[in-house]
Scaffold this motif. Sequence first.
Motif, PDB file in Angstrom:
ATOM      1  N   ARG A  63       0.805  -1.226   0.000  1.00 48.93           N
ATOM      2  CA  ARG A  63       0.000   0.000   0.000  1.00 48.93           C
ATOM      3  C   ARG A  63       0.834   1.270   0.000  1.00 48.93           C
ATOM      4  O   ARG A  63       0.417   2.300  -0.537  1.00 48.93           O
ATOM      5  CB  ARG A  63      -0.913  -0.023   1.223  1.00 48.93           C
ATOM      6  CG  ARG A  63      -2.256   0.554   0.960  1.00 48.93           C
ATOM      7  CD  ARG A  63      -3.177   0.228   2.077  1.00 48.93           C
ATOM      8  NE  ARG A  63      -3.677   1.497   2.561  1.00 48.93           N
ATOM      9  CZ  ARG A  63      -4.249   1.673   3.695  1.00 48.93           C
ATOM     10  NH1 ARG A  63      -4.383   0.683   4.533  1.00 48.93           N
ATOM     11  NH2 ARG A  63      -4.697   2.846   4.027  1.00 48.93           N
ATOM     12  N   THR A  64       2.027   1.226   0.598  1.00 46.98           N
ATOM     13  CA  THR A  64       2.880   2.411   0.700  1.00 46.98           C
ATOM     14  C   THR A  64       4.115   2.321  -0.197  1.00 46.98           C
ATOM     15  O   THR A  64       4.946   3.227  -0.196  1.00 46.98           O
ATOM     16  CB  THR A  64       3.332   2.615   2.161  1.00 46.98           C
ATOM     17  OG1 THR A  64       4.016   1.436   2.609  1.00 46.98           O
ATOM     18  CG2 THR A  64       2.147   2.910   3.064  1.00 46.98           C
ATOM     19  N   ARG A  65       4.215   1.243  -0.946  1.00 49.46           N
ATOM     20  CA  ARG A  65       5.427   0.967  -1.719  1.00 49.46           C
ATOM     21  C   ARG A  65       5.755   2.050  -2.732  1.00 49.46           C
ATOM     22  O   ARG A  65       6.894   2.494  -2.837  1.00 49.46           O
ATOM     23  CB  ARG A  65       5.300  -0.388  -2.408  1.00 49.46           C
ATOM     24  CG  ARG A  65       6.536  -0.786  -3.179  1.00 49.46           C
ATOM     25  CD  ARG A  65       6.469  -2.223  -3.587  1.00 49.46           C
ATOM     26  NE  ARG A  65       6.534  -3.040  -2.375  1.00 49.46           N
ATOM     27  CZ  ARG A  65       5.951  -4.225  -2.246  1.00 49.46           C
ATOM     28  NH1 ARG A  65       5.287  -4.756  -3.247  1.00 49.46           N
ATOM     29  NH2 ARG A  65       6.057  -4.888  -1.113  1.00 49.46           N
ATOM     30  N   THR A 122       5.015  -0.463  -9.475  1.00 54.60           N
ATOM     31  CA  THR A 122       4.041  -0.645  -8.407  1.00 54.60           C
ATOM     32  C   THR A 122       2.729  -0.027  -8.844  1.00 54.60           C
ATOM     33  O   THR A 122       2.699   1.160  -9.191  1.00 54.60           O
ATOM     34  CB  THR A 122       4.525   0.024  -7.097  1.00 54.60           C
ATOM     35  OG1 THR A 122       5.753  -0.600  -6.705  1.00 54.60           O
ATOM     36  CG2 THR A 122       3.494  -0.154  -5.993  1.00 54.60           C
ATOM     37  N   ARG A 125      -2.883   1.434  -7.130  1.00 55.46           N
ATOM     38  CA  ARG A 125      -3.758   0.835  -6.102  1.00 55.46           C
ATOM     39  C   ARG A 125      -3.500  -0.658  -6.064  1.00 55.46           C
ATOM     40  O   ARG A 125      -4.126  -1.412  -6.802  1.00 55.46           O
ATOM     41  CB  ARG A 125      -5.206   1.115  -6.408  1.00 55.46           C
ATOM     42  CG  ARG A 125      -5.502   2.584  -6.317  1.00 55.46           C
ATOM     43  CD  ARG A 125      -6.933   2.878  -6.443  1.00 55.46           C
ATOM     44  NE  ARG A 125      -7.051   4.329  -6.380  1.00 55.46           N
ATOM     45  CZ  ARG A 125      -8.096   4.972  -6.754  1.00 55.46           C
ATOM     46  NH1 ARG A 125      -9.138   4.344  -7.199  1.00 55.46           N
ATOM     47  NH2 ARG A 125      -8.133   6.283  -6.656  1.00 55.46           N
ATOM     48  N   PRO A 126      -2.558  -1.077  -5.214  1.00 54.51           N
ATOM     49  CA  PRO A 126      -2.267  -2.504  -5.138  1.00 54.51           C
ATOM     50  C   PRO A 126      -3.463  -3.300  -4.671  1.00 54.51           C
ATOM     51  O   PRO A 126      -4.338  -2.787  -3.967  1.00 54.51           O
ATOM     52  CB  PRO A 126      -1.129  -2.616  -4.132  1.00 54.51           C
ATOM     53  CG  PRO A 126      -0.857  -1.243  -3.643  1.00 54.51           C
ATOM     54  CD  PRO A 126      -1.773  -0.287  -4.314  1.00 54.51           C
ATOM     55  N   THR A 128      -5.695  -5.780  -2.543  1.00 59.98           N
ATOM     56  CA  THR A 128      -5.751  -5.952  -1.077  1.00 59.98           C
ATOM     57  C   THR A 128      -5.836  -7.389  -0.695  1.00 59.98           C
ATOM     58  O   THR A 128      -6.068  -8.270  -1.402  1.00 59.98           O
ATOM     59  CB  THR A 128      -6.943  -5.195  -0.481  1.00 59.98           C
ATOM     60  OG1 THR A 128      -8.141  -5.632  -1.113  1.00 59.98           O
ATOM     61  CG2 THR A 128      -6.755  -3.708  -0.620  1.00 59.98           C
TER      62      THR A 128
END
Length: 128
Positions: A63-65, A122, A125-126, A128
Motif C-alpha cells: 500500500r505504501t510501496r 508498483t 492501487r495494489p 488488497t
Amino acid sequence: MSPNQRSPLLLAGLLAAAGTAHFAGPRRFDAIVPRFLPGTPRAWTYASGAVELALAAGLSVPRTRRAAALASAAFFVGVLPANVQMAVDWRRRPAPLRAAALARLPLQVPLVLWARSVARNTPDRPAT
C-alpha cells in the motif's frame, strides 16, 4: 516470486541494513556528514538511519510501496553530499580506500534508478 515482486523487498533490505548500520556503528557515518549542515553529525547520522528504516518499512508494504520508492529515490539524491564529502576527505588515503570513496559517487545513479523502477512497477492501487 517474480523479479518485480523481489525488487522492492531487496531494496527494502538494503535500506534496512544501511539504517541499522547507522545505529550500530554511527562514528563512521558521523565522519562523512557535510560540515555545512547545522547541528551535530551524530544527529544527522541517526536521522538518516531512521529515514532509511522508515523507507524500508514503506517499501515492504504494498500500500505504501510506490510513495516509499519515490521517497527513496529522493533520499538517494539527498545523501549525495555525504558521498562527496567522503571522497574529498579520503583523497589522501591509501588507493583502495580512495577508490571505494570515489565509487560511491556514481553508485547513487543505479540506486535512484532502482527506486524509480520500483515506483514505476508498483500499481497505484495494489490489490488488497
